[in-house]
Design a protein around this motif. Structure first.
Motif, short mmCIF file in Angstrom:
data_model
loop_
_atom_site.label_atom_id
_atom_site.label_comp_id
_atom_site.label_asym_id
_atom_site.label_seq_id
_atom_site.Cartn_x
_atom_site.Cartn_y
_atom_site.Cartn_z
N PHE A 1 21.19 0.31 7.25
CA PHE A 1 20.94 -0.24 5.92
C PHE A 1 20.20 -1.57 5.92
CE2 PHE A 1 24.55 2.60 4.96
CZ PHE A 1 23.86 3.46 4.11
N SER A 2 20.44 -2.44 6.90
CA SER A 2 19.78 -3.74 6.86
C SER A 2 18.68 -3.90 7.92
CB SER A 2 20.81 -4.86 7.05
OG SER A 2 21.30 -4.87 8.36
N GLY A 3 18.74 -3.10 8.97
CA GLY A 3 17.76 -3.24 10.04
C GLY A 3 18.19 -4.20 11.13
N TYR A 4 19.36 -4.80 10.99
CA TYR A 4 19.88 -5.73 11.97
C TYR A 4 21.25 -5.26 12.44
CZ TYR A 4 16.38 -8.88 10.03
OH TYR A 4 15.21 -9.43 9.61
N PRO A 5 21.59 -5.52 13.71
CA PRO A 5 22.94 -5.17 14.17
C PRO A 5 23.98 -6.16 13.63
CG PRO A 5 21.73 -6.26 15.91
CD PRO A 5 20.77 -6.07 14.78
N PRO A 6 25.27 -5.88 13.82
CA PRO A 6 26.29 -6.86 13.42
C PRO A 6 26.06 -8.18 14.16
CG PRO A 6 27.31 -4.78 14.01
CD PRO A 6 25.86 -4.66 14.35
N LYS A 7 26.62 -9.24 13.60
CA LYS A 7 26.34 -10.59 14.12
C LYS A 7 26.70 -10.75 15.60
CE LYS A 7 26.66 -15.37 13.02
NZ LYS A 7 26.72 -16.33 11.96
N PHE A 8 27.79 -10.12 16.03
CA PHE A 8 28.19 -10.31 17.43
C PHE A 8 27.26 -9.58 18.40
CE2 PHE A 8 30.38 -6.42 16.37
CZ PHE A 8 30.35 -5.68 17.53
N LEU A 9 26.35 -8.74 17.90
CA LEU A 9 25.37 -8.06 18.76
C LEU A 9 23.95 -8.58 18.57
CD1 LEU A 9 26.58 -4.37 18.53
CD2 LEU A 9 26.80 -5.93 20.45
N MET A 10 23.76 -9.65 17.82
CA MET A 10 22.41 -10.21 17.59
C MET A 10 21.74 -10.65 18.88
SD MET A 10 20.98 -10.29 14.68
CE MET A 10 21.36 -10.23 12.97
N TRP A 11 22.52 -11.05 19.86
CA TRP A 11 21.95 -11.55 21.11
C TRP A 11 21.17 -10.45 21.83
CZ3 TRP A 11 23.36 -9.10 25.57
CH2 TRP A 11 24.50 -8.32 25.51
N THR A 12 21.42 -9.19 21.53
CA THR A 12 20.73 -8.10 22.22
C THR A 12 19.27 -8.00 21.82
OG1 THR A 12 21.37 -6.51 20.51
CG2 THR A 12 22.83 -6.74 22.41
N LEU A 13 18.90 -8.55 20.68
CA LEU A 13 17.51 -8.46 20.22
C LEU A 13 16.62 -9.52 20.86
CD1 LEU A 13 18.00 -7.76 16.43
CD2 LEU A 13 17.46 -6.14 18.22
N GLY A 14 17.18 -10.63 21.23
CA GLY A 14 16.36 -11.72 21.77
C GLY A 14 15.64 -12.45 20.66
N LYS A 15 15.01 -13.55 21.00
CA LYS A 15 14.31 -14.35 19.99
C LYS A 15 12.88 -13.86 19.81
CE LYS A 15 17.17 -18.35 20.45
NZ LYS A 15 17.28 -19.74 20.20
N LYS A 16 12.30 -14.23 18.66
CA LYS A 16 10.91 -13.83 18.36
C LYS A 16 9.95 -14.41 19.35
CE LYS A 16 10.99 -13.12 13.40
NZ LYS A 16 10.52 -13.57 12.11
#
Length: 81
Positions: free
Chosen positions: A66-81
């Motif tokens: 729905f949002s295109g982002y994982p839950p907050k505790f998994l944000m680190w898996t995406l890495g920075k821009k």
């Protein structure tokens, strides 16, 4: 120092993975209903324990769909821009 990465620092997850998460959500819903149906007939504790895995998958995959982002505790898996 916080290890969490904010949403404005990462890109959205690509469409292919969002569609894949939708498929996982459908399978998890089916598994959750099956586990709860098993729990009502056989053993309530066993059904609730069996429902933990599909519930965890739904908790992770629904925000991605729905949002295109994982839950907050998994944000680190995406890495920075």
């Amino acid at each position: 120092m916080s290890y969490f990465i904010e949403k404005n620092q990462v890109q959205k997850i690509k469409t292919f993975y969002r569609v894949f998460c939708f498929f996982i959500c459908l399978c998890s819903l089916l598994g959750l209903f099956g586990a709860l149906a098993f729990g009502t007939r056989e053993n309530l504790v066993g059904g609730l324990v069996a429902a933990l895995v599909p519930a965890l998958l739904l908790y992770i995959c629904l925000p991605i769909v729905f949002s295109g982002y994982p839950p907050k505790f998994l944000m680190w898996t995406l890495g920075k821009k």
